[in-house]
Scaffold this active site. Sequence first.
Site, mmCIF file in Angstrom:
data_model
loop_
_atom_site.group_PDB
_atom_site.id
_atom_site.type_symbol
_atom_site.label_atom_id
_atom_site.label_comp_id
_atom_site.label_asym_id
_atom_site.label_seq_id
_atom_site.Cartn_x
_atom_site.Cartn_y
_atom_site.Cartn_z
ATOM 1 N N CYS A 1 62.814 27.299 70.624
ATOM 2 C CA CYS A 1 61.802 26.540 71.357
ATOM 3 C C CYS A 1 60.640 27.467 71.667
ATOM 4 C CB CYS A 1 62.409 26.017 72.648
ATOM 5 S SG CYS A 1 63.941 25.123 72.360
ATOM 6 N N ARG B 1 57.612 26.401 66.482
ATOM 7 C CA ARG B 1 58.962 26.798 66.896
ATOM 8 C C ARG B 1 59.856 25.592 67.180
ATOM 9 N NH1 ARG B 1 59.518 32.077 68.213
ATOM 10 N NH2 ARG B 1 61.403 31.624 69.368
ATOM 11 N N TRP C 1 63.109 22.379 70.250
ATOM 12 C CA TRP C 1 63.871 22.058 69.045
ATOM 13 C C TRP C 1 65.293 21.853 69.550
ATOM 14 C CZ3 TRP C 1 67.912 23.585 65.823
ATOM 15 C CH2 TRP C 1 67.880 23.023 64.521
ATOM 16 N N ASN D 1 64.805 28.862 76.247
ATOM 17 C CA ASN D 1 64.917 28.932 74.782
ATOM 18 C C ASN D 1 66.217 29.653 74.469
ATOM 19 O OD1 ASN D 1 64.534 29.220 72.011
ATOM 20 N ND2 ASN D 1 63.400 31.124 72.264
ATOM 21 N N GLY D 2 67.100 29.022 73.703
ATOM 22 C CA GLY D 2 68.368 29.672 73.349
ATOM 23 C C GLY D 2 69.531 28.749 73.641
ATOM 24 N N GLU E 1 63.600 27.993 44.952
ATOM 25 C CA GLU E 1 62.568 28.059 45.989
ATOM 26 C C GLU E 1 61.555 26.905 45.840
ATOM 27 O OE1 GLU E 1 62.179 29.403 48.716
ATOM 28 O OE2 GLU E 1 60.046 29.423 49.110
ATOM 29 N N LYS F 1 60.889 24.143 48.762
ATOM 30 C CA LYS F 1 59.561 23.924 49.334
ATOM 31 C C LYS F 1 59.189 22.451 49.246
ATOM 32 C CE LYS F 1 58.949 26.740 50.812
ATOM 33 N NZ LYS F 1 59.251 28.049 51.294
ATOM 34 N N GLU G 1 61.264 20.209 51.646
ATOM 35 C CA GLU G 1 61.019 20.371 53.080
ATOM 36 C C GLU G 1 59.666 19.830 53.529
ATOM 37 O OE1 GLU G 1 60.342 25.145 52.991
ATOM 38 O OE2 GLU G 1 60.921 24.370 54.926
ATOM 39 N N HIS H 1 75.355 20.313 32.066
ATOM 40 C CA HIS H 1 76.682 20.211 32.690
ATOM 41 C C HIS H 1 76.705 19.192 33.827
ATOM 42 C CE1 HIS H 1 78.145 23.481 30.275
ATOM 43 N NE2 HIS H 1 77.069 24.183 30.581
ATOM 44 N N LYS I 1 60.476 26.715 62.804
ATOM 45 C CA LYS I 1 60.159 27.937 62.067
ATOM 46 C C LYS I 1 61.282 28.970 62.124
ATOM 47 C CE LYS I 1 57.362 30.517 59.688
ATOM 48 N NZ LYS I 1 57.305 30.169 58.274
#
Length: 603
Positions: A2, A27, A74, A98-99, A476, A480, A483, A499, A598
């Site tokens: 957060c 965040r 978040w 935060n945490g 990657e 990208k 997301e 396959h 993030k």
Amino acid sequence: MCGIVGFSGHSDAIHPIIEGLSRLEYRGYDSAGISYQVEGELKILKKEGKLENLKKLIEEIEPSSCIGIGHTRWATHGKVNDLNAHPHANDEFSIVHNGIIENANELREHLKKENFEFKSETDSECFLNLLTLEYKKCSEVKQAILNTFKQVKGNSAFVIIHKSSHLIYAIKKSAPLVCGINENSHEVYVSSDPYALVGFTTQIFFPKDNILCVGDHTNKTHGISFYDIEGAPSKNYTVQEKQMDLNIVSKGRFDHFMHKEIYEQPSLIRHLYDKITEKENLEALYNFRGSDINFIHIIGCGTAYHAGLLIKNFLEKNNRMRVNCEFASEFRYRNPLLKRTEAGLFISQSGETADTLACQELCKDFGLKTVSIVNVEGSTLFRECDANFLIHAGVEIGVASTKAFTQQVLVGYILTCALSEKIDLEEIKQEITSLAQGVEDILSREEEIMAIAREIYQKKGFIFTGRGEQFPIALEGALKLKEIAYVHAEGYASGELKHGPIALFDENMVNIAIVTPDLYDKTISNAQEVKARKGVMVLLGEKDNKELEEISDYYFGIDFAATDQLKPLLSNVFMQLLSYHIAKLKGTDIDKPRNLAKSVTVE
Ligand code: F6R
């Protein structure tokens, strides 16, 4: 995960808090809130959803105060709604957190027995209620905070204000927290990131774990005082030496930070070589060369893991080292075989990713040397590792990592070349200059990439493929795209299509295939197989290649010649811009994609 901002001063607290929160929205953006003091009372405004919702409420209510705290969330404990949004407050205190409080259930039971009622489902409210209980016992805010903090388990940062005090309190353990002062206007600030305070403060302090920071804007000599967990004055903090430039908080000519960050790459690439080959870094490397380390575990999450896959290739090729590259979330739980003659290499932009940190701790417990490739100096990973190599990417605001990936891979490459006795570093320097030029060339052709995006953005799904050194770029590229554009995308090794995934192809499924000169014949056959099934073919390969042009529906040629082992970084810039433009056409929130944050500080 957060974002926290706190302010105390002689003038309006609301503007700097909201401005700080808007910079910290990367965040977390499930909800946002502020609490402020008015005539000895604590007021609260909070809203589910992005900061915009809170801003609208503020416009209606027009709050005014000289002290306050704010938060972007978040969610970890409890649903995304107004009630669970921070700050949490009662008649006495307002807090933001935060945490994670690991013993929240235990504390909640204890507090219920003490007749506390809980309004939210959050672990954070346990801190608020426990603090109120401790305050009842000792009637002293500072002591009550220290007594409370000693009882909570887990990694957290808390910022607290009391209804009848102009002081602002902050304390943390293994979570980011900074405080700052403005020596001209005599204001004090706290935040989870110095970035939120750029332009507001003249000096920034980084407290260590378990140090209580007390901000007092009326104290003109020491705006902030520091105390250890027993309440004694402490000097256990560091001072930020360089002020951050105000430009970093603006998007400049770009619509999105992600776009700006993609464009920062050539300049960052050019400046990296000198920084990585500084004497101190090379000495750390040469010590490593002389050691008996014979196996390296590379660990990361998401994009950082993909950077790790490329670095694994470099270590195998340039140093003939045995290497394992793994997702942090897998490594930590599978009881890996670890020996003292091995090393852990941890890759992370934020340096705060919970799973990566847990793996570092695991390796350390087994006596392995731990090394990081990290962006945020002073982050938890940076503090915990035996050696660190900074990627010098600057602040990355876009939630989707772009420039950090490039810098991570490049740092890994320079290190493996420096470690090898056979590689001439001067040649590497030249290759890096060519890479920067190559990236510039791709950026100058953005219109072509936009045109491809326009043709394919409405298709049903996207399979990215590559072989060998390009395989991590396929992974990657797909990450990208999914997301930021919210479409289904998968990264596959080209040879694996037949396959299983080839069953997906029809005229609505796109294959974005990287076909470089390595294993050219094999990779081109894979592309033809897809074409035969009517798949839409975007080919990325060596420039001026007639065959690629003919097979593909859309072809983007790149001059790979001067980049040798760094070719994947060129392909990746194409992927970054393609995802960006597909997302833009789809109208998603590119810098703050839904459900993401993030830095992922939960497990
Ligand atoms: C993707 C992305 C994430 C991060 C991952 C690790 O664009 O940004 O996949 O790479 O969450 O984060 P760090 O590098 O901070 O450890």
